[in-house]
Enzyme design. Sequence first.
Site, PDB file in Angstrom:
ATOM      1  N   TRP A 129      -6.254   3.327   3.429  1.00 16.98           N
ATOM      2  CA  TRP A 129      -5.105   3.805   2.990  1.00 16.98           C
ATOM      3  C   TRP A 129      -5.188   5.179   3.749  1.00 16.98           C
ATOM      4  O   TRP A 129      -6.211   5.780   3.572  1.00 16.98           O
ATOM      5  CB  TRP A 129      -4.960   3.822   1.433  1.00 16.98           C
ATOM      6  N   ASP A 210     -10.717   1.233  -6.341  1.00 13.86           N
ATOM      7  CA  ASP A 210      -9.478   1.706  -6.168  1.00 13.86           C
ATOM      8  C   ASP A 210      -8.312   0.322  -6.738  1.00 13.86           C
ATOM      9  O   ASP A 210      -8.326  -0.392  -5.906  1.00 13.86           O
ATOM     10  CB  ASP A 210      -8.906   2.066  -4.962  1.00 13.86           C
ATOM     11  N   ALA A 212      -5.005  -0.206  -7.416  1.00 12.06           N
ATOM     12  CA  ALA A 212      -3.299   0.188  -7.000  1.00 12.06           C
ATOM     13  C   ALA A 212      -2.424  -0.776  -7.409  1.00 12.06           C
ATOM     14  O   ALA A 212      -1.198  -0.662  -7.243  1.00 12.06           O
ATOM     15  CB  ALA A 212      -3.176   1.020  -5.725  1.00 12.06           C
ATOM     16  N   LYS A 245       2.960   0.803  -8.898  1.00 11.34           N
ATOM     17  CA  LYS A 245       3.509  -0.555  -8.138  1.00 11.34           C
ATOM     18  C   LYS A 245       3.905  -1.846  -9.304  1.00 11.34           C
ATOM     19  O   LYS A 245       5.084  -2.014  -9.325  1.00 11.34           O
ATOM     20  CB  LYS A 245       2.656  -1.066  -7.185  1.00 11.34           C
TER      21      LYS A 245
HETATM   22  C1  LMR Z   1       1.581   3.340   0.483  1.00  9.95           C
HETATM   23  O1  LMR Z   1       0.389   3.176   0.942  1.00  9.95           O
HETATM   24  O2  LMR Z   1       2.808   3.491   1.014  1.00  9.95           O
HETATM   25  C2  LMR Z   1       1.897   4.136  -0.914  1.00  9.95           C
HETATM   26  O3  LMR Z   1       0.451   3.760  -1.556  1.00  9.95           O
HETATM   27  C3  LMR Z   1       2.498   5.248  -1.246  1.00  9.95           C
HETATM   28  C4  LMR Z   1       1.915   6.559  -0.763  1.00  9.95           C
HETATM   29  O4  LMR Z   1       1.827   7.205  -1.472  1.00  9.95           O
HETATM   30  O5  LMR Z   1       1.190   6.472   0.378  1.00  9.95           O
END
Ligand code: LMR
Length: 398
Positions: A129, A210, A212, A245
């Site tokens: 990410w 993580d 999420a 989410k």
């Molecule tokens: C994403 O990956 O788009 C989400 O987790 C929102 C963010 O804060 O980046």
Amino acid sequence: MFGNLETLAPDPILGVTAAFRRDPDPTKVDLGVGVYRDEYGNTPVPAAVREAERALLAEQRTKVYVGPAGNLEFNERIVALALGPLAGQLRERTATIQTVGGCGALRMGAELLHAAAPDSVVHVSDPTWANHEPLLGNSGIALERYPYYEPATRSVAFDRMLGHIDRLPAGAVVLLHACCHNPTGVDLGPEQWRAVADVLERRNLVPFVDLAYQGFGDDLEADVAGLRLLAARLPTLLLAISCSKNFGLYRERAGAFAIVAENAATARAIATHQARTGRRMYSMPPDHGAAIAARVLVDPALRQAWEAELAAMVARMKQLRTLLAGRLAARRPDLDFSWLTRQRGMFSLLGLAPAAITALCGEEHVYMPPDGRINLAGVSDANVDRVADSITRVIGRR
Ligand code: LMR
């Protein structure tokens, strides 16, 4: 004082939302930031969440501080959602603090690691990410990458990943996505989780998980099978939980950070450090989102309704994967798009060259971050042909 600051480039993900909003094109499509969308392009508040919120507002008589650890019922329930029956067995060894969303949980973990073992290194997947490295690294902790994704097969580069982890020094921290890997959509299978657990155990490594997207991949149980395996076997585990989410609580910033420690005494000490770390950064977490999530988890009727809504969201995302793969295959029968249907969660990497991604955003008005990650939930029956046409037009651009 601030005159010498340069204007920064936009955030790779949040900048997409800003660019999308600026674009006057009426046919524009947002496949950027990772938020769930329904068939009308809205990100609804689940009915069970709205109901819990209504009940809280009706009952709430004070806005007095909640305390440094946040909502204790939320902490207990959210860890129980993640760890299942193990949560009870590990209760004495677990220190949990409510955090400012999942990002706050990740940052809390990094701050505690940095305070407890300043030389520790967190190893993140390649790719990961876009905010993992800035968010964790800004605590002062060192970061390195381990191989994770094989673009040629669009699957986990498992042998390379395992071989790499097997060479890490004892005490190294390995950040793993529990499910719905962001940005690739490729997750470890049950056998792979077992092999990772073996290596972590044998090499005395520390998992930092993580979580999420619990419930966004397959279901609330299957999505945490790997996490539970690690929690059952490893002496120490760090866990960052987001309610953005799965509860649709994005802007409320509800999350939690837990450490399962080697023993109860260490867990008690960790809890004091969690509280102090929070106090030094923001004092106390916000109440509202966590109180809503706790209410949903405690109330059997609300919980059942929420689980049903979550299951419907997951079913829709799976359908959208099949829909888009089909429309792309119809346009380019010479290419394989079946990988889209094998991946999980909201994200997949298109795997196109940078020029193609630039053209998608600029010429085609189909928005996504520069790595070519698409949010499948941004696709709908109404726009799937338009999206498939746009992608088909830019394939092959270098
Ligand atoms: C994403 O990956 O788009 C989400 O987790 C929102 C963010 O804060 O980046």
